[in-house]
Write an enzyme that holds these catalytic residues in place. Structure first.
Site, PDB file in Angstrom:
ATOM      1  N   GLU A 140     -41.639  20.908 -35.666  1.00  0.00           N
ATOM      2  CA  GLU A 140     -41.624  20.923 -34.205  1.00  0.00           C
ATOM      3  C   GLU A 140     -41.372  22.325 -33.646  1.00  0.00           C
ATOM      4  O   GLU A 140     -41.999  22.734 -32.680  1.00  0.00           O
ATOM      5  CB  GLU A 140     -40.532  19.951 -33.732  1.00  0.00           C
ATOM      6  CG  GLU A 140     -40.323  19.935 -32.240  1.00  0.00           C
ATOM      7  CD  GLU A 140     -39.254  18.925 -31.826  1.00  0.00           C
ATOM      8  OE1 GLU A 140     -38.729  18.195 -32.695  1.00  0.00           O
ATOM      9  OE2 GLU A 140     -38.959  18.865 -30.617  1.00  0.00           O
ATOM     10  N   ASP A 182     -30.921  21.479 -32.496  1.00  0.00           N
ATOM     11  CA  ASP A 182     -32.089  20.648 -32.741  1.00  0.00           C
ATOM     12  C   ASP A 182     -33.127  21.305 -33.633  1.00  0.00           C
ATOM     13  O   ASP A 182     -34.151  21.755 -33.131  1.00  0.00           O
ATOM     14  CB  ASP A 182     -32.729  20.281 -31.393  1.00  0.00           C
ATOM     15  CG  ASP A 182     -33.742  19.160 -31.537  1.00  0.00           C
ATOM     16  OD1 ASP A 182     -33.758  18.511 -32.597  1.00  0.00           O
ATOM     17  OD2 ASP A 182     -34.508  18.922 -30.585  1.00  0.00           O
ATOM     18  N   ARG A 242     -27.317   7.538 -35.664  1.00  0.00           N
ATOM     19  CA  ARG A 242     -27.534   8.982 -35.477  1.00  0.00           C
ATOM     20  C   ARG A 242     -26.463   9.623 -34.593  1.00  0.00           C
ATOM     21  O   ARG A 242     -26.009   9.025 -33.616  1.00  0.00           O
ATOM     22  CB  ARG A 242     -28.912   9.245 -34.871  1.00  0.00           C
ATOM     23  CG  ARG A 242     -30.039   8.802 -35.774  1.00  0.00           C
ATOM     24  CD  ARG A 242     -31.380   9.008 -35.098  1.00  0.00           C
ATOM     25  NE  ARG A 242     -31.940  10.330 -35.285  1.00  0.00           N
ATOM     26  CZ  ARG A 242     -32.480  11.048 -34.318  1.00  0.00           C
ATOM     27  NH1 ARG A 242     -32.490  10.628 -33.072  1.00  0.00           N
ATOM     28  NH2 ARG A 242     -33.016  12.218 -34.579  1.00  0.00           N
ATOM     29  N   GLU A 269     -30.475  11.296 -25.207  1.00  0.00           N
ATOM     30  CA  GLU A 269     -31.713  11.618 -24.494  1.00  0.00           C
ATOM     31  C   GLU A 269     -32.251  10.418 -23.725  1.00  0.00           C
ATOM     32  O   GLU A 269     -33.435  10.111 -23.783  1.00  0.00           O
ATOM     33  CB  GLU A 269     -32.773  12.143 -25.472  1.00  0.00           C
ATOM     34  CG  GLU A 269     -32.342  13.416 -26.188  1.00  0.00           C
ATOM     35  CD  GLU A 269     -33.442  14.073 -27.006  1.00  0.00           C
ATOM     36  OE1 GLU A 269     -34.226  13.336 -27.633  1.00  0.00           O
ATOM     37  OE2 GLU A 269     -33.490  15.314 -27.020  1.00  0.00           O
TER      38      GLU A 269
HETATM   39  C1  BDP Z   1     -35.956  16.351 -30.705  1.00  0.00           C
HETATM   40  C2  BDP Z   1     -37.358  16.010 -30.324  1.00  0.00           C
HETATM   41  C3  BDP Z   1     -37.504  14.650 -29.729  1.00  0.00           C
HETATM   42  C4  BDP Z   1     -36.754  13.631 -30.577  1.00  0.00           C
HETATM   43  C5  BDP Z   1     -35.315  14.042 -30.698  1.00  0.00           C
HETATM   44  C6  BDP Z   1     -34.513  13.166 -31.639  1.00  0.00           C
HETATM   45  O1  BDP Z   1     -37.815  16.989 -29.407  1.00  0.00           O
HETATM   46  O2  BDP Z   1     -38.879  14.358 -29.653  1.00  0.00           O
HETATM   47  O3  BDP Z   1     -36.856  12.360 -30.033  1.00  0.00           O
HETATM   48  O4  BDP Z   1     -35.210  15.332 -31.232  1.00  0.00           O
HETATM   49  O5  BDP Z   1     -34.253  13.620 -32.743  1.00  0.00           O
HETATM   50  O6  BDP Z   1     -36.078  17.261 -31.760  1.00  0.00           O
HETATM   51  O7  BDP Z   1     -34.153  12.051 -31.293  1.00  0.00           O
END
Ligand code: BDP
Length: 710
Positions: A402, A374, A333, A300
C-alpha cells in the site's frame, strides 16, 4: 548407493541458457531442471507416512511433480527403497529407521540420509501428514537451491502456530489495497465452480508453511456470515484442507443487527452472545476445522463494543466463547484510533489495549501491526510488543505494498520484516526481541500467530509483479522461523524463481537487499512518515493539510515549519516514547541516541542541525532522496545485465516496472524537495539538481482511479 557414475548435465553458462516463455504463474514452484539433475534422478527417496490421507498423497504428488521437473525424469513409485524411486512407506515397514521425531509436533519434519536394507535413501518423516508435506517441499527447496543432498540431517518445526494470510477481499471481487487485479475468490460462482487456481493457491502457501487464510476484508460485510456465503467458504475449506490450510472469516461487529434485526450488538447482551454462538455452530457444522474470527472493531469508523461502553476485551471474549467449544480462536485487531481522540495517533492503540492485558480469554490473540501508525516504508516497532505479557500478541505485516510503491516498485519486504522481528523491546532485558514475543518464548505463550495482508489477485503472476512474489515467499518463511535472514530467504527465492546459478542469484539478491531502504530514501527518509496522497496512498502529497481529521493529513506527520521538521514524541511533545520499555524510551528521548533512520519520527529537528555525518539535516535529507533515486537506476542497470539469463516475458515486465519505479522515485524526490524547500527556505546543496517542476505542478496531479481504494 547414490550412483555417481555419470554426471550428464553439463554446466551451462548463463549466457547460453535457453530462456523459455514464463509468465510467473508457477511462482517459486517452477521446478526447473537443476544442474545436477542426473544425480538427483538416481536418488532414492522415502516418505514415511503415518497415514494414507489426502495430505500424505499430496506430499508424494508434490515430490513426484518437483523431482520430474528438477531432473527431467519422472520418478516412479516403488514398494521398497530403490534408486530413482519414491517409496511411500508406513512406519512399520521401516521399524529401525534412525530418524528422531520427538519435539517436532504435528507439523515438523525430519529429512535424513540413511541406509535402509543396504540402500542409500533420503527419508522424509514426520509425526503427522502435514509434516510430510512440509518436508517434501523442504526437500525440493534444498534440491533446487543447490544444497548437497548426500548427508542430510535436518529437523525443522514451525516456531509460530498460526501462520496466516489476511485477504482484504470484498464480496464484489474488489480487493482493498490490492494491486494484482480482482480477488482470486470467485464468490459469485462458488460453491459450484472451483477453479484450479484454488488448489495452486493452497500448494503455494503450503510450500512456505502458511497454515491459515482469512478470506474476507477486515472492513467486513455482514453477508459473509449468511448461509450462501458459508457454503462458498466451505467449498474453499474443502480444497485447502489437504494442504493444511484452515479458513477464517473477518466479521462485522453489528452483524447480528444487520442480518437478524437484533436491537443491539452489546457484547454483554445475552441475546447477542446467543446469536454469535448459533452462528459459530452453523459455521462449524459446515467447516468442522474452521479456524475462527478476525475482528476490526472501533477502528476507522467500524462499529465495536466501545459503542456500548464495553471494552475490546468484552467484545473479544464474547466471540471467543462462541467458538471455544469447537476449538476456534479470535484474532482481535489493535489497529485503533478515533476521530474524537486528540492524542498522537501513534499512542492510541497502546493506550486502549495495555490496560486490558490479562483480561482476554485464552483463545484470543490481539493482532498488532508492526508499527504504531500504518505499514509505512519504515516504522519503529509497535510499543505494544513486550507491553502485554499476559496476552498472546500476533504480528500483522502487510505483504501488499500500500505504501511501498504498490505493484510496480521493486521493494523487497524481507528486510522490513526482519528488521521488525529483530527489534529488541527490552521488555525483559536485552534480547527481548519481537521474534521472541511473537513465538511465545519470551512470555510463555503456546497460542502464537503471525499474519500477512496478502498481495494476491487474479493477475497471472498472482502478486502484480514477479518480485512481489518474493514478499509473499519471505512472509511464509519468516512465519515458520522468525529468525531466518532476509538475505538467505532472498537467495532461496531467487534460485527457485530464476536460476540456481550464482551469476543470477548474486545480482538479483543484491538488487533486492537494498531496495526497501531505497524506497525509504526516496519517499520518507530519516524517520518521516505517511506523506502519501490521501486515500489511494499513491505518490507524494506532503502538502495536504486541510482534511477534516488531523491524522488524515500528511502535514500532521512531518510538522515542517520555518525552524525544522519532525514529530516531537518526547516529553516536550506527545511523549509517545514513554510507551516503550525504559531502556528504549531513554534512548529515544534524546535525538543524539535515537537511530538516525528514526530521527524525525521521534524529534522535531532544526534544518541546520548537524547529523553524525557532519552535514546539516537539510542537506542530509536531500542526499537521502538522491540516494534512493540512484539506487533504482542501479537496479535498472543490473537487471539489464541479466537479460540473457531471464526468460523474455518476466524480463520485460520487470524491466518496464523498474522504469516506472525510477520515474516515480524521481517524482517523489522532486515533489518532496520542492515542498520542503518552500518551508525550509534553504538552498540545495552543491551538485543537487533542482526539481524538474515547480511545487504547484506536483500539487495539481490527481489520481481519481488509482487501484486498491474501493
Ligand atoms: C490501512 C488501510 C485501510 C485498512 C486499514 C486497516 O489504508 O484500507 O482498512 O489500514 O488495517 O492501512 O484496517
Amino acid at each position: 548407493m547414490f550412483a555417481r557414475l555419470f554426471v550428464w548435465t553439463i554446466a551451462t553458462s548463463i549466457m547460453t541458457a535457453p530462456a523459455m516463455a514464463e509468465d510467473g504463474y508457477d511462482l517459486w514452484l517452477r521446478h526447473a531442471k537443476v544442474e545436477d539433475g542426473g544425480n538427483l534422478a538416481r536418488h532414492a527417496t522415502a516418505i514415511i507416512a503415518p497415514g494414507r490421507g489426502a495430505t500424505a498423497l499430496a506430499a508424494r504428488d508434490e515430490l513426484m511433480r518437483g523431482l520430474s521437473g528438477a531432473t527431467g525424469v519422472a520418478p516412479v513409485q516403488a514398494d521398497k527403497p530403490r534408486d530413482g524411486a519414491i517409496w511411500l512407506a508406513t512406519p512399520s515397514a521401516a521399524p529401525d529407521l534412525p530418524v528422531k521425531l520427538d519435539g517436532l509436533g504435528e507439523e515438523g519434519y525430519a529429512i535424513r540420509s540413511v541406509t535402509l536394507n543396504g540402500q542409500s535413501v533420503t527419508v522424509i518423516a514426520a509425526n503427522g501428514d502435514m509434516g510430510l508435506l512440509y518436508g517434501a517441499y523442504a526437500y525440493l527447496r534444498l534440491a533446487e537451491t543447490g544444497a548437497s543432498l548426500d548427508r542430510l540431517d535436518i529437523r525443522s518445526a514451525p516456531r509460530v502456530k498460526l501462520r496466516l494470510l489476511n485477504h482484504w477481499d470484498n464480496l464484489d471481487g474488489t480487493v482493498e489495497r490490492g494491486y494484482a487485479g480482482q480477488s482470486i475468490w470467485d464468490w459469485w460462482r462458488l460453491p459450484d465452480w472451483k477453479g484450479p487456481r484454488y488448489t495452486d493457491y493452497a500448494r503455494a502457501n503450503a510450500s512456505i508453511g502458511i497454515n491459515g487464510t482469512v478470506l474476507n476484508n477486515v472492513n467486513a460485510s455482514p453477508d459473509s456470515l449468511t448461509a450462501p456465503y458459508i457454503a462458498k467458504a466451505t467449498a474453499l475449506a474443502d480444497i485447502f484442507r489437504p494442504y493444511g490450510i484452515k479458513v477464517y472469516l473477518s466479521v462485522k461487529w453489528t452483524a447480528p443487527m444487520e442480518l437478524s434485526g437484533l436491537r443491539t450488538a452489546d457484547p454483554l447482551d445475552p441475546e447477542v452472545a446467543a446469536w454469535w454462538k448459533a452462528k459459530a455452530d452453523e459455521i462449524y457444522r459446515a467447516i468442522p476445522d474452521f479456524g475462527g474470527f478476525l475482528v476490526k472493531a472501533n477502528s476507522e469508523g467500524q462499529p465495536g463494543p466501545q459503542d456500548y461502553k464495553r471494552t475490546h476485551a468484552d467484545g473479544a471474549n464474547m466471540l471467543a466463547a462462541a467458538v471455544k467449544p469447537h476449538g476456534g480462536i479470535v484474532m482481535w485487531r489493535a489497529f485503533v484510533y478515533a476521530h474524537d481522540n486528540p492524542d498522537d495517533r501513534a499512542k492510541q492503540a497502546y493506550s486502549d489495549f495495555k490496560p486490558l492485558d490479562g483480561q482476554f480469554a485464552d483463545n484470543v490473540l490481539v493482532q498488532v501491526k508492526n508499527g504504531a501508525i500504518d505499514f509505512q516504508p519504515r516504522e519503529p516497532f509497535h510499543p505494544l510488543f513486550g507491553a502485554m505479557p499476559r496476552t498472546p500478541l500476533m504480528m500483522e505485516f502487510q505483504i501488499t505494498k500500500e505504501y511501498l510503491g504498490q505493484s510496480t516498485h521493486l521493494t523487497y519486504l524481507g528486510t522490513l520484516f526482519e528488521e521488525t522481528l529483530k527489534s529488541d523491546t527490552f521488555a525483559r532485558g536485552k534480547g527481548s526481541t519481537i521474534a521472541r514475543v511473537i513465538d511465545g518464548s519470551l512470555e510463555g505463550h503456546r497460542l502464537t500467530g503471525i499474519a500477512g495482508v496478502a498481495n494476491i489477485g487474479v493477475d497471472r503472476d498472482w502478486s502484480g509483479s514477479i518480485f512481489n512474489q518474493a514478499d509473499w515467499y519471505a512472509f511464509g518463511r519468516l512465519a515458520w522461523n522468525p529468525d531466518l535472514s532476509a538475505q538467505a530467504i532472498a537467495r532461496e527465492w531467487a534460485a527457485q524463481t530464476f536460476s540456481a546459478d550464482a551469476k543470477v542469484i548474486d545480482p538479483v539478491v543484491a538488487m533486492m537487499m537494498g531496495s526497501r531502504e531505497a524506497a525509504v530514501d526516496y519517499m520518507t527518509p530519516l524517520g518521516l512518515t505517511h506523506l502519501m496522497g490521501t486515500g489511494h496512498h499513491y505518490g507524494p502529497a506532503p502538502w495536504i493539510a486541510d482534511l477534516a481529521r488531523p491524522e488524515w493529513n500528511p502535514a500532521y506527520y512531518h510538522k515542517a515549519d520555518a525552524q525544522g521538521i519532525g514529530f516531537d514524541r518526547t516529553k516536550t511533545g506527545s511523549n509517545a516514547v514513554a510507551q516503550y520499555a525504559p531502556a528504549v524510551a531513554k534512548m529515544l528521548a534524546d535525538p543524539k541516541t535515537t537511530p538516525e533512520r528514526d530521527l524525525l519520527w521521534f524529534h522535531h529537528v532544526g534544518w541546520d542541525t548537524k547529523l553524525k555525518s557532519g552535514e546539516t539535516l537539510w542537506n542530509a535529507l536531500i542526499r537521502h532522496y538522491d540516494a534512493g533515486v540512484a539506487y533504482v537506476a542501479g537496479m535498472q542497470k543490473t537487471w539489464e545485465s541479466l537479460r540473457p539469463a531471464i526468460d523474455a516475458e518476466r524480463f520485460a515486465k520487470t524491466q518496464t516496472f523498474l522504469r516506472i519505479q525510477h520515474r516515480e522515485a524521481q517524482w517523489w524526490r522532486d515533489a518532496s524537495i520542492a515542498y520542503f524547500q518552500s518551508i525550509s527556505k534553504r538552498p540545495l546543496p552543491a551538485g543537487a539538481a533542482t526539481p524538474e517542476h515547480d511545487l504547484n505542478w506536483y500539487k495539481a496531479l490527481q489520481f481519481p482511479h488509482a487501484p486498491g481504494h474501493p
